[in-house]
Design a protein around this motif. Structure first.
Motif, PDB file in Angstrom:
ATOM      1  N   THR A  71       0.854  -1.185   0.000  1.00  0.00           N
ATOM      2  CA  THR A  71       0.000   0.000   0.000  1.00  0.00           C
ATOM      3  C   THR A  71       0.888   1.233   0.000  1.00  0.00           C
ATOM      4  O   THR A  71       1.749   1.385   0.877  1.00  0.00           O
ATOM      5  CB  THR A  71      -0.906   0.034   1.247  1.00  0.00           C
ATOM      6  N   ASP A  72       0.720   2.101  -0.993  1.00  0.00           N
ATOM      7  CA  ASP A  72       1.446   3.362  -1.026  1.00  0.00           C
ATOM      8  C   ASP A  72       0.797   4.356  -0.072  1.00  0.00           C
ATOM      9  O   ASP A  72      -0.438   4.468  -0.009  1.00  0.00           O
ATOM     10  CB  ASP A  72       1.451   3.945  -2.443  1.00  0.00           C
ATOM     11  N   VAL A  73       1.627   5.096   0.653  1.00  0.00           N
ATOM     12  CA  VAL A  73       1.145   6.084   1.615  1.00  0.00           C
ATOM     13  C   VAL A  73       1.725   7.441   1.221  1.00  0.00           C
ATOM     14  O   VAL A  73       2.949   7.578   1.126  1.00  0.00           O
ATOM     15  CB  VAL A  73       1.566   5.724   3.058  1.00  0.00           C
ATOM     16  N   PRO A  74       0.885   8.439   0.965  1.00  0.00           N
ATOM     17  CA  PRO A  74       1.380   9.733   0.486  1.00  0.00           C
ATOM     18  C   PRO A  74       2.016  10.562   1.590  1.00  0.00           C
ATOM     19  O   PRO A  74       1.470  11.566   2.054  1.00  0.00           O
ATOM     20  CB  PRO A  74       0.123  10.404  -0.082  1.00  0.00           C
ATOM     21  N   THR A  75       3.193  10.152   2.030  1.00  0.00           N
ATOM     22  CA  THR A  75       3.924  10.857   3.078  1.00  0.00           C
ATOM     23  C   THR A  75       5.401  10.569   2.894  1.00  0.00           C
ATOM     24  O   THR A  75       5.816   9.877   1.970  1.00  0.00           O
ATOM     25  CB  THR A  75       3.433  10.405   4.472  1.00  0.00           C
ATOM     26  N   HIS A  76       6.214  11.105   3.763  1.00  0.00           N
ATOM     27  CA  HIS A  76       7.645  10.804   3.788  1.00  0.00           C
ATOM     28  C   HIS A  76       7.903   9.761   4.869  1.00  0.00           C
ATOM     29  O   HIS A  76       6.996   9.416   5.640  1.00  0.00           O
ATOM     30  CB  HIS A  76       8.446  12.075   4.063  1.00  0.00           C
ATOM     31  N   HIS A  77       9.144   9.296   4.947  1.00  0.00           N
ATOM     32  CA  HIS A  77       9.464   8.180   5.837  1.00  0.00           C
ATOM     33  C   HIS A  77       9.073   8.454   7.288  1.00  0.00           C
ATOM     34  O   HIS A  77       8.472   7.606   7.951  1.00  0.00           O
ATOM     35  CB  HIS A  77      10.961   7.881   5.753  1.00  0.00           C
ATOM     36  N   LEU A  78       9.415   9.638   7.788  1.00  0.00           N
ATOM     37  CA  LEU A  78       9.141   9.937   9.192  1.00  0.00           C
ATOM     38  C   LEU A  78       7.691  10.273   9.461  1.00  0.00           C
ATOM     39  O   LEU A  78       7.299  10.440  10.616  1.00  0.00           O
ATOM     40  CB  LEU A  78      10.029  11.097   9.666  1.00  0.00           C
ATOM     41  N   GLY A  79       6.873  10.352   8.397  1.00  0.00           N
ATOM     42  CA  GLY A  79       5.468  10.658   8.585  1.00  0.00           C
ATOM     43  C   GLY A  79       4.570   9.442   8.629  1.00  0.00           C
ATOM     44  O   GLY A  79       3.346   9.571   8.626  1.00  0.00           O
ATOM     45  N   MET A  80       5.148   8.253   8.705  1.00  0.00           N
ATOM     46  CA  MET A  80       4.345   7.030   8.611  1.00  0.00           C
ATOM     47  C   MET A  80       3.398   6.827   9.789  1.00  0.00           C
ATOM     48  O   MET A  80       2.444   6.052   9.699  1.00  0.00           O
ATOM     49  CB  MET A  80       5.256   5.811   8.465  1.00  0.00           C
ATOM     50  N   THR A  81       3.635   7.492  10.913  1.00  0.00           N
ATOM     51  CA  THR A  81       2.726   7.328  12.045  1.00  0.00           C
ATOM     52  C   THR A  81       2.049   8.630  12.429  1.00  0.00           C
ATOM     53  O   THR A  81       1.544   8.752  13.554  1.00  0.00           O
ATOM     54  CB  THR A  81       3.450   6.735  13.278  1.00  0.00           C
ATOM     55  N   ASP A  82       2.029   9.614  11.509  1.00  0.00           N
ATOM     56  CA  ASP A  82       1.208  10.776  11.813  1.00  0.00           C
ATOM     57  C   ASP A  82      -0.251  10.426  11.543  1.00  0.00           C
ATOM     58  O   ASP A  82      -0.582   9.367  11.005  1.00  0.00           O
ATOM     59  CB  ASP A  82       1.675  12.024  11.065  1.00  0.00           C
ATOM     60  N   ALA A  83      -1.160  11.310  11.928  1.00  0.00           N
ATOM     61  CA  ALA A  83      -2.583  10.974  11.909  1.00  0.00           C
ATOM     62  C   ALA A  83      -3.083  10.619  10.513  1.00  0.00           C
ATOM     63  O   ALA A  83      -3.838   9.649  10.341  1.00  0.00           O
ATOM     64  CB  ALA A  83      -3.390  12.140  12.479  1.00  0.00           C
ATOM     65  N   ALA A  84      -2.658  11.387   9.505  1.00  0.00           N
ATOM     66  CA  ALA A  84      -3.139  11.137   8.147  1.00  0.00           C
ATOM     67  C   ALA A  84      -2.644   9.791   7.629  1.00  0.00           C
ATOM     68  O   ALA A  84      -3.387   9.054   6.969  1.00  0.00           O
ATOM     69  CB  ALA A  84      -2.694  12.265   7.215  1.00  0.00           C
ATOM     70  N   SER A  85      -1.419   9.442   7.930  1.00  0.00           N
ATOM     71  CA  SER A  85      -0.865   8.169   7.461  1.00  0.00           C
ATOM     72  C   SER A  85      -1.515   6.990   8.175  1.00  0.00           C
ATOM     73  O   SER A  85      -1.827   5.963   7.553  1.00  0.00           O
ATOM     74  CB  SER A  85       0.650   8.141   7.676  1.00  0.00           C
ATOM     75  N   LEU A  86      -1.734   7.122   9.474  1.00  0.00           N
ATOM     76  CA  LEU A  86      -2.375   6.040  10.206  1.00  0.00           C
ATOM     77  C   LEU A  86      -3.802   5.800   9.734  1.00  0.00           C
ATOM     78  O   LEU A  86      -4.296   4.672   9.782  1.00  0.00           O
ATOM     79  CB  LEU A  86      -2.368   6.341  11.707  1.00  0.00           C
ATOM     80  N   ALA A  87      -4.443   6.857   9.243  1.00  0.00           N
ATOM     81  CA  ALA A  87      -5.794   6.682   8.705  1.00  0.00           C
ATOM     82  C   ALA A  87      -5.788   5.814   7.454  1.00  0.00           C
ATOM     83  O   ALA A  87      -6.796   5.186   7.114  1.00  0.00           O
ATOM     84  CB  ALA A  87      -6.407   8.045   8.386  1.00  0.00           C
ATOM     85  N   VAL A  88      -4.637   5.753   6.763  1.00  0.00           N
ATOM     86  CA  VAL A  88      -4.474   4.858   5.608  1.00  0.00           C
ATOM     87  C   VAL A  88      -4.012   3.479   6.064  1.00  0.00           C
ATOM     88  O   VAL A  88      -4.562   2.447   5.670  1.00  0.00           O
ATOM     89  CB  VAL A  88      -3.470   5.450   4.596  1.00  0.00           C
ATOM     90  N   ILE A  89      -2.993   3.458   6.920  1.00  0.00           N
ATOM     91  CA  ILE A  89      -2.340   2.204   7.298  1.00  0.00           C
ATOM     92  C   ILE A  89      -3.192   1.394   8.269  1.00  0.00           C
ATOM     93  O   ILE A  89      -3.335   0.170   8.117  1.00  0.00           O
ATOM     94  CB  ILE A  89      -0.958   2.500   7.925  1.00  0.00           C
ATOM     95  N   GLY A  90      -3.768   2.059   9.266  1.00  0.00           N
ATOM     96  CA  GLY A  90      -4.501   1.350  10.309  1.00  0.00           C
ATOM     97  C   GLY A  90      -5.595   0.439   9.793  1.00  0.00           C
ATOM     98  O   GLY A  90      -5.626  -0.760  10.136  1.00  0.00           O
TER      99      GLY A  90
END
Length: 327
Positions: free
Chosen positions: A286-305
């Motif tokens: 799954t591609d996540v539209p963020t940078h490496h250190l942003g993988m656990t910010d709120a927007a990224s977790l809404a994709v990953i979670g």
């Protein structure tokens, strides 16, 4: 009861206002009022904070999450709203949290973490998730568990490239692109550190060095981490690449779920492709539209979670340790 890292920092701040000693990590390692009261009475005395409880309740087997460089696993608390009916534990660098010597080999660290999780869950099926260097260690834990005859029902890898011959992944604080000097394009790369420590929007970082400086100075100044712990966090960043210098992954007999940050890579597809030779089954990326250190910010977790929860549900704790799963 549903708290997260942000509410935890608010608790620490209010307790400090009352003149009582309290460290943020205590809320995760001793997550009850009774245990926190005991910890406050003991002051600096500490137990084993390598395996921390991010959520204790749930009827399904736990999800074990391996820290990125820096050694802390509190970031994974953000998964709690998405992962249902399942305890969540975080694995933290023993050097950072207990003052032990830094690990020098990923296999040795994986062996230590397997011992830690088997104290909580003696038998499989196991569910493992890791971010950056934590993805490599989670993969190593999975192959070690399989070698011990245990089942691994889920392996999740967040923005991690496996080490190739002659190459090692970059440390977590290093972005794949050089920071730009254009103020209209400069990216704040504090990522999960911002949400974790409730940093003001005025606090910005546009380079790895600035991230390190903020972690060392502002966070230490907030009193949420002891100064010696902050120093060991920086040690963990520094030695993470060295730990992988001679490490080569074993082949995991099963499938893997991969998440790739796309904003800091010229070729994001190289991340899931790099794992194909180390996984016998399928790679679900799954591609996540963020940078490496942003993988656990709120927007990224809404994709990953939700994707992690879906994979855990679909796995249904079935056995996936057959080496004959088709690619």
């Amino acid at each position: 009861l549903g708290g997260n890292s942000l509410s935890a920092t608010q608790v620490v701040s209010r307790v400090h206002d009352r003149g009582l000693p309290l460290e943020l990590r205590w809320l995760f390692s001793d997550p009850t009022v009774r245990e926190l009261a005991r910890r406050i009475e003991e002051g600096s005395a500490r137990g084993n904070d390598v395996l921390i409880t991010l959520r204790a309740d749930g009827t399904q087997p736990p999800l074990f999450c391996v820290h990125p460089a820096g050694g802390l696993a509190w970031f994974y608390g953000g998964f709690a709203p998405y992962i249902t009916d399942r305890p969540i534990y975080g694995l933290q660098d023993p050097h950072v949290v207990n003052g032990e010597d830094s690990a020098t080999d990923a296999h040795d660290l994986a062996a230590r973490y397997v011992e830690e999780i088997r104290r909580v869950q003696p038998e499989g099926p196991y569910h493992l998730l890791g971010w950056s260097i934590g993805g490599i260690v989670a993969h190593a834990m999975a192959t070690r568990l399989q070698a011990d005859g245990q089942r691994v029902a889920y392996l999740g890898i967040m923005d991690t490239a496996p080490p190739a011959d002659g190459e090692i992944p970059a440390p977590d604080v290093v972005a794949d692109e050089e920071p730009t000097t254009d103020p209209n394009r400069a990216a704040d790369i504090l990522g999960g550190w911002r949400d974790l420590f409730d940093l003001d929007d005025a606090v910005k970082a546009e380079s790895a060095e600035e991230v390190a400086d903020i972690v060392r100075t502002q966070i230490a100044g907030m009193g949420l981490l002891a100064v010696d712990v902050v120093d060991r966090v920086m040690d963990s960043f520094a030695v993470s690449a060295d730990m992988l210098m001679d490490y080569r992954p074993q082949r995991f007999a099963g499938s893997a779920q991969v998440f790739t940050a796309t904003n800091d890579k010229e070729n994001p597809a190289a991340i899931p492709e790099g794992w194909r030779e180390h996984v016998s089954g399928t790679i679900d990326n799954t591609d996540v539209p963020t940078h490496h250190l942003g993988m656990t910010d709120a927007a990224s977790l809404a994709v990953i979670g939700p994707r992690v929860e879906q994979a855990l549900t679909e796995t249904g704790d079935r056995e996936i340790d057959s080496p004959d799963i088709p690619s």
